[in-house]
Write a protein that holds these residues in place. Structure first.
Motif, PDB file in Angstrom:
ATOM      1  N   CYS A 246       0.851  -1.189   0.000  1.00  0.00           N
ATOM      2  CA  CYS A 246       0.000   0.000   0.000  1.00  0.00           C
ATOM      3  C   CYS A 246       0.883   1.233   0.000  1.00  0.00           C
ATOM      4  O   CYS A 246       2.058   1.183   0.360  1.00  0.00           O
ATOM      5  CB  CYS A 246      -0.975   0.020   1.179  1.00  0.00           C
ATOM      6  SG  CYS A 246      -0.211   0.259   2.794  1.00  0.00           S
TER       7      CYS A 246
ATOM      8  N   LEU B 246       0.339   5.047  -8.885  1.00  0.00           N
ATOM      9  CA  LEU B 246       0.116   4.028  -9.922  1.00  0.00           C
ATOM     10  C   LEU B 246       1.439   3.509 -10.444  1.00  0.00           C
ATOM     11  O   LEU B 246       1.636   2.294 -10.592  1.00  0.00           O
ATOM     12  CB  LEU B 246      -0.722   4.590 -11.068  1.00  0.00           C
ATOM     13  CG  LEU B 246      -0.861   3.695 -12.315  1.00  0.00           C
ATOM     14  CD1 LEU B 246      -2.228   3.870 -12.975  1.00  0.00           C
ATOM     15  CD2 LEU B 246       0.238   3.950 -13.348  1.00  0.00           C
TER      16      LEU B 246
ATOM     17  N   TYR C 261       3.097   1.102  -8.032  1.00  0.00           N
ATOM     18  CA  TYR C 261       2.457  -0.216  -8.080  1.00  0.00           C
ATOM     19  C   TYR C 261       2.905  -0.986  -9.322  1.00  0.00           C
ATOM     20  O   TYR C 261       3.371  -2.128  -9.235  1.00  0.00           O
ATOM     21  CB  TYR C 261       0.934  -0.057  -8.091  1.00  0.00           C
ATOM     22  CG  TYR C 261       0.262  -0.160  -6.749  1.00  0.00           C
ATOM     23  CD1 TYR C 261       0.778   0.486  -5.623  1.00  0.00           C
ATOM     24  CD2 TYR C 261      -0.928  -0.874  -6.592  1.00  0.00           C
ATOM     25  CE1 TYR C 261       0.142   0.412  -4.392  1.00  0.00           C
ATOM     26  CE2 TYR C 261      -1.566  -0.959  -5.361  1.00  0.00           C
ATOM     27  CZ  TYR C 261      -1.031  -0.317  -4.271  1.00  0.00           C
ATOM     28  OH  TYR C 261      -1.667  -0.405  -3.064  1.00  0.00           O
TER      29      TYR C 261
ATOM     30  N   ASP D  35      -2.844  -6.794  -3.152  1.00  0.00           N
ATOM     31  CA  ASP D  35      -2.871  -5.462  -2.567  1.00  0.00           C
ATOM     32  C   ASP D  35      -3.325  -5.551  -1.113  1.00  0.00           C
ATOM     33  O   ASP D  35      -3.791  -6.593  -0.648  1.00  0.00           O
ATOM     34  CB  ASP D  35      -3.845  -4.614  -3.393  1.00  0.00           C
ATOM     35  CG  ASP D  35      -3.766  -3.139  -3.102  1.00  0.00           C
ATOM     36  OD1 ASP D  35      -2.737  -2.697  -2.554  1.00  0.00           O
ATOM     37  OD2 ASP D  35      -4.731  -2.431  -3.423  1.00  0.00           O
TER      38      ASP D  35
ATOM     39  N   PRO E 107      -6.489   1.769  -3.353  1.00  0.00           N
ATOM     40  CA  PRO E 107      -6.978   1.977  -4.721  1.00  0.00           C
ATOM     41  C   PRO E 107      -8.399   2.529  -4.787  1.00  0.00           C
ATOM     42  O   PRO E 107      -8.751   3.202  -5.749  1.00  0.00           O
ATOM     43  CB  PRO E 107      -6.899   0.573  -5.331  1.00  0.00           C
ATOM     44  CG  PRO E 107      -5.776  -0.072  -4.602  1.00  0.00           C
ATOM     45  CD  PRO E 107      -5.920   0.420  -3.186  1.00  0.00           C
TER      46      PRO E 107
ATOM     47  N   LYS F 255     -12.048   5.830  -7.491  1.00  0.00           N
ATOM     48  CA  LYS F 255     -11.030   4.889  -7.945  1.00  0.00           C
ATOM     49  C   LYS F 255      -9.741   5.667  -8.222  1.00  0.00           C
ATOM     50  O   LYS F 255      -9.644   6.427  -9.187  1.00  0.00           O
ATOM     51  CB  LYS F 255     -11.490   4.164  -9.206  1.00  0.00           C
ATOM     52  CG  LYS F 255     -12.673   3.232  -8.989  1.00  0.00           C
ATOM     53  CD  LYS F 255     -13.059   2.545 -10.290  1.00  0.00           C
ATOM     54  CE  LYS F 255     -14.199   1.567 -10.095  1.00  0.00           C
ATOM     55  NZ  LYS F 255     -14.609   0.934 -11.379  1.00  0.00           N
ATOM     56  N   ASN F 256      -8.777   5.459  -7.351  1.00  0.00           N
ATOM     57  CA  ASN F 256      -7.468   6.055  -7.532  1.00  0.00           C
ATOM     58  C   ASN F 256      -6.751   5.431  -8.734  1.00  0.00           C
ATOM     59  O   ASN F 256      -7.090   4.319  -9.159  1.00  0.00           O
ATOM     60  CB  ASN F 256      -6.623   5.830  -6.284  1.00  0.00           C
ATOM     61  CG  ASN F 256      -6.587   7.027  -5.365  1.00  0.00           C
ATOM     62  OD1 ASN F 256      -6.517   8.160  -5.825  1.00  0.00           O
ATOM     63  ND2 ASN F 256      -6.636   6.785  -4.063  1.00  0.00           N
TER      64      ASN F 256
ATOM     65  N   MET G 215      -4.135   3.836  -8.734  1.00  0.00           N
ATOM     66  CA  MET G 215      -3.646   2.506  -8.328  1.00  0.00           C
ATOM     67  C   MET G 215      -4.607   1.393  -8.706  1.00  0.00           C
ATOM     68  O   MET G 215      -4.194   0.270  -9.003  1.00  0.00           O
ATOM     69  CB  MET G 215      -3.390   2.476  -6.823  1.00  0.00           C
ATOM     70  CG  MET G 215      -2.235   3.322  -6.358  1.00  0.00           C
ATOM     71  SD  MET G 215      -2.059   3.296  -4.555  1.00  0.00           S
ATOM     72  CE  MET G 215      -3.464   4.288  -4.036  1.00  0.00           C
ATOM     73  N   PHE G 216      -5.906   1.672  -8.677  1.00  0.00           N
ATOM     74  CA  PHE G 216      -6.908   0.687  -9.071  1.00  0.00           C
ATOM     75  C   PHE G 216      -6.636   0.202 -10.499  1.00  0.00           C
ATOM     76  O   PHE G 216      -6.708  -0.996 -10.793  1.00  0.00           O
ATOM     77  CB  PHE G 216      -8.303   1.302  -8.962  1.00  0.00           C
ATOM     78  CG  PHE G 216      -9.421   0.431  -9.444  1.00  0.00           C
ATOM     79  CD1 PHE G 216     -10.057  -0.448  -8.584  1.00  0.00           C
ATOM     80  CD2 PHE G 216      -9.848   0.487 -10.767  1.00  0.00           C
ATOM     81  CE1 PHE G 216     -11.104  -1.252  -9.027  1.00  0.00           C
ATOM     82  CE2 PHE G 216     -10.882  -0.306 -11.223  1.00  0.00           C
ATOM     83  CZ  PHE G 216     -11.511  -1.185 -10.349  1.00  0.00           C
TER      84      PHE G 216
END
Length: 546
Positions: free
Chosen positions: A391, A409, A412, A429, A450, A462-463, A465-466
């Motif tokens: 995270c 993002l 990740y 995650d 995310p 939704k960030n 990262m999602f």
């Protein structure tokens, strides 16, 4: 918010610069997309292919934007329809404007023709490496509370975003066994002092009212079986040297067997709720319990202690109770412990017979050479490695929640590509959803996620990262095999890539460009021709073809 604004005609500058024009175009594009959220019907632009619902963007003043979902609308990504042989799909997310933007194009000839390229790759599906176990996130207490804080329709859309065929299609789910830091209180399942027979063992409201109902709903939406695995953060305080949930403390030697029995009780209790565990980890971050003053749930182990407990207690106890087929993962801690920790545990023939894999966390990956992963695989090729927690927002100088961070993002995607290129089999995650402050967390150790839930507006965001997760989980299936993707000549340091052969024969190539420069790329594919791609600045792509 969200509606197109009239352009003022007074105080108009005498000269409109190119930068002014670009800012205006971007604003109008985003405002038009955000209008979709409030429209009575939705019309999907042709450029969004596969009949997907597009992102409704919202800018919180960070490097990129979030996609807004509410009780009636959420962007999605239905299963892709593969084009005919000789064509490919390309899904693009970028810092400027796109999320899963789908285009379809033809393979070029074997020579890329007029392309002036800076990167030239070759895909070799005959060069095969590890199989993919999958992708997922954690059903923590905080996650479940946040999901259930939304209206039921919004809850469904959030869970579908992760688990349905129109979502990311996660197939792995982690569960905290007892309380963790992302609980709103400290607890275990047997907090009665001296209960070595575990007669008072029982699941808590966090399980029965929050996690278990949410997991069942996710299972009902998933097109594939969901593999659940559980991790403990601490034994009951009375089993430990410090008689506390956190801080410097280890399991008392006389409690080795009661603690093994505790695992069986957990498996039986969840089975009674119609949830079977695919796997277990031996301990979340075992080194934390050797740090004086550590601030949240922990219990310390050395590799030698873990080896003894697995060999003499946990392994035989699971087997005797009929759980010998449950996957058991050791370590569940940072890459820096490789290969020493597995050497210490797996060199013991008794312990090694009960172990299936090595669980890893990502928190110091930027400081540790990924060659340690190669070394571990070469020493123990029969044991898989799986990333089980990651995270953002954990550093002492970092903001917990950054709505729209493109850099997160990139972190990740870079870590996933690096892991997969060094024998890791999948990536799980941490919290699936947190609130606007990155919690709740009883120890005030909030982080990012995310998906961020806004209970007051009945929305979730939704960030970026999602979408980092989705560029892998949606297109690289369980059972896929990583295959050769070789670069020729010098390679830009900010360009990262990996490739997979799916069980159905489709190929997926994931490409990350962390630079501010556009990159021209070709990928030579035997019997197909050449993918000639323009990789835009600060972008993530997945190419999919038969």
């Amino acid at each position: 918010m969200g509606l197109i604004k009239e352009t003022a005609v007074i105080n108009k500058p005498a000269v409109i610069t190119d930068k002014d024009k670009e800012e205006l175009r971007n604003r109008i594009t985003r405002d038009k997309k955000e209008m979709v959220l409030h429209a009575s019907f939705y019309s999907t632009p042709k450029c969004w292919g596969q009949q997907q619902k597009p992102c409704v963007p919202r800018d919180f003043g960070e490097s990129s934007f979030v996609c807004v979902c509410n009780s009636s609308y959420c962007d999605d990504l239905p299963p892709p329809t593969l084009p005919p042989e000789g064509q490919y799909l390309l899904y693009t997310s970028d810092r400027a404007e796109n999320r899963f933007y789908a285009t379809q194009d033809f393979f070029a000839g074997r020579e890329a023709g007029p392309w002036s390229r800076s990167v030239d790759l070759t895909l070799d599906v005959d060069q095969q490496y590890q199989s993919v176990m999958g992708w997922g996130g954690a059903f923590t207490d905080a996650t479940s509370l946040n999901i259930l804080s939304l209206s039921p329709p919004a809850q469904d859309l959030l869970l579908r975003s992760y688990f349905s065929s129109s979502g990311l299609e996660y197939n792995l789910g982690r569960i905290n066994m007892g309380g963790c830091d992302f609980s709103w209180r400290t607890y275990t399942y047997a907090d009665t002092e001296g209960d070595v027979e575990l007669e008072t063992f029982e699941l808590q409201p966090e399980d029965l009212e929050y996690k278990i109902p949410v997991i069942h709903r996710a299972l009902s939406m998933s097109p594939v079986p969901l593999k659940l695995f559980a991790s403990p953060w601490t034994a009951p305080p009375w089993m430990k040297t410090n008689n506390d949930y956190h801080g410097y403390g280890q399991l008392l030697p006389e409690m080795y067997q009661p603690w093994a029995n505790y695992f069986v009780k957990f498996l039986q209790s969840y089975a009674a709720q119609n949830l079977s565990m695919w796997g277990l980890t031996t301990q979340n971050e075992p080194l934390d319990g050797y740090i004086p003053g550590f601030t949240f749930n922990c219990m310390g182990w050395t590799a030698a202690q873990q080896r003894q407990w697995v060999a003499e207690n946990l392994g035989p106890t699971l087997e005797a109770a009929g759980y010998g087929d449950v996957i058991l993962m050791i370590l569940d801690d940072q890459r820096i412990n490789l290969p020493d920790w597995p050497i210490e545990v797996l060199a013991n023939s008794t312990a090694s017979q009960y172990v299936d894999g090595i669980a890893l966390h990502w928190y110091v990956d930027q400081y540790v050479d990924p060659k340690r992963l190669n070394q571990t695989h070469n020493l123990f090729p029969e044991y898989f490695m799986l990333n089980t927690e990651a995270c953002e927002g954990t550093g002492p100088l970092e903001t917990n929640v950054v709505l729209g961070s493109w850099e997160r993002l990139e972190n990740y995607a870079y870590d996933i590509i690096t892991d997969m290129n060094h024998w890791v089999t999948g990536w799980v995650d941490w919290n699936l959803a947190l609130d606007m402050t990155g919690g709740p967390n009883w120890a005030d150790f909030n982080t990012d996620s995310p998906i961020i839930v806004n209970q007051e507006t009945d929305e979730f965001y939704k960030n970026p990262m999602f979408y980092a997760m989705g560029h892998f989980s949606k297109f690289v299936k369980e059972g896929a095999v990583r295959v050769g993707l070789t670069g020729h000549g010098s390679q830009p340091s900010a360009l990262d890539y990996t490739a997979f052969l799916n069980p159905d024969g489709t190929k997926a190539i994931v490409i990350l460009n962390r630079s501010d420069e556009e990159v021209m790329m070709t990928v030579g594919v035997s019997d197909r021709g050449t993918l000639a791609l323009t990789i835009g600045p600060r972008s993530l792509h997945t190419a999919l073809f038969a």
